[in-house]
Design a protein around this motif. Structure first.
Motif, short mmCIF file in Angstrom:
data_model
loop_
_atom_site.label_atom_id
_atom_site.label_comp_id
_atom_site.label_asym_id
_atom_site.label_seq_id
_atom_site.Cartn_x
_atom_site.Cartn_y
_atom_site.Cartn_z
N GLU A 73 -29.65 5.02 19.86
CA GLU A 73 -28.76 5.21 18.72
C GLU A 73 -29.35 6.24 17.77
N LEU A 74 -28.49 7.11 17.27
CA LEU A 74 -28.89 8.17 16.35
C LEU A 74 -27.94 8.21 15.16
N ARG A 75 -28.41 8.81 14.08
CA ARG A 75 -27.61 9.03 12.87
C ARG A 75 -27.72 10.50 12.48
N VAL A 76 -26.64 11.02 11.93
CA VAL A 76 -26.65 12.41 11.49
C VAL A 76 -27.50 12.55 10.24
N THR A 77 -28.16 13.67 10.14
CA THR A 77 -28.83 14.13 8.94
C THR A 77 -28.63 15.63 8.92
N PHE A 78 -29.04 16.30 7.89
CA PHE A 78 -28.75 17.73 7.79
C PHE A 78 -30.00 18.53 7.48
N ARG A 79 -30.17 19.61 8.22
CA ARG A 79 -31.25 20.55 7.94
C ARG A 79 -30.72 21.51 6.89
N GLU A 80 -31.44 21.56 5.79
CA GLU A 80 -31.04 22.46 4.70
C GLU A 80 -32.17 23.43 4.44
N GLU A 81 -31.84 24.70 4.49
CA GLU A 81 -32.80 25.76 4.21
C GLU A 81 -32.19 26.70 3.19
N GLU A 82 -33.02 27.18 2.30
CA GLU A 82 -32.57 28.08 1.23
C GLU A 82 -31.81 29.27 1.81
N GLY A 83 -30.61 29.50 1.28
CA GLY A 83 -29.81 30.64 1.67
C GLY A 83 -29.06 30.50 2.98
N ARG A 84 -29.08 29.29 3.58
CA ARG A 84 -28.39 29.07 4.85
C ARG A 84 -27.49 27.86 4.74
N GLU A 85 -26.52 27.80 5.63
CA GLU A 85 -25.63 26.64 5.68
C GLU A 85 -26.41 25.42 6.17
N ALA A 86 -26.08 24.23 5.65
CA ALA A 86 -26.68 22.99 6.15
C ALA A 86 -26.17 22.75 7.57
N VAL A 87 -27.08 22.36 8.46
CA VAL A 87 -26.73 22.16 9.87
C VAL A 87 -26.97 20.71 10.25
N ALA A 88 -25.98 20.11 10.92
CA ALA A 88 -26.10 18.73 11.37
C ALA A 88 -27.13 18.62 12.49
N VAL A 89 -28.07 17.71 12.33
CA VAL A 89 -29.04 17.33 13.35
C VAL A 89 -29.04 15.80 13.38
N PHE A 90 -29.72 15.20 14.34
CA PHE A 90 -29.68 13.74 14.45
C PHE A 90 -31.08 13.16 14.52
N ARG A 91 -31.22 11.92 14.03
CA ARG A 91 -32.49 11.20 14.02
C ARG A 91 -32.23 9.75 14.44
N PRO A 92 -33.30 9.09 14.91
CA PRO A 92 -33.12 7.66 15.25
C PRO A 92 -32.77 6.82 14.03
#
Length: 127
Positions: free
Chosen positions: A108-127
């Motif tokens: 099972e995983l849950r979405v989280t978001f990678r956020e970097e300055e000047g870029r769009e937040a990107v969906a990634v997943f974690r346990p």
């Protein structure tokens, strides 16, 4: 890196707020992802935005040890993965916050978001 346009702007705006959006077809009822203006199942253009639960299960993965394309080279090794969203779509993504040895098909995983300055937040997943 993502380049939002008028049709995907709601998706990227929601990601920046920590929410994953999907498209759902009003004709056949099926959800799809990546965002597009028609249903890939029945070709209807009667699609709407829907907030996803953020829950997923791991379908498969591969650990990437070399990637020369920016910005990925600074992230190696990373886990490139395919997950099944609770709403149905299968999505390519990255698994973060998990040792490779702990990965298991069906976990099972849950979405989280990678956020970097000047870029769009990107969906990634974690346990």
């Amino acid at each position: 890196m993502p380049e939002p346009d008028a049709s995907t702007r709601p998706y990227w705006d929601a990601a920046g707020e920590g929410h994953l959006l999907l498209r759902r077809c009003r004709a056949c009822g099926r959800a799809h992802h990546y965002p597009r203006e028609f249903c890939p199942h029945c070709w209807s253009e009667d699609v709407t935005w829907e907030r996803a639960s953020g829950r997923a299960t791991l379908y498969t993965w591969s650990v990437v040890h070399r990637n020369d394309l920016p910005p990925f080279g600074t992230r190696v090794p990373y886990v490139a993965a395919v997950v099944d969203l609770a709403e149905g779509p299968r999505v390519m993504t990255e698994v973060v916050g998990c040792e490779e040895s702990a990965l298991a098909i069906g976990m099972e995983l849950r979405v989280t978001f990678r956020e970097e300055e000047g870029r769009e937040a990107v969906a990634v997943f974690r346990p």
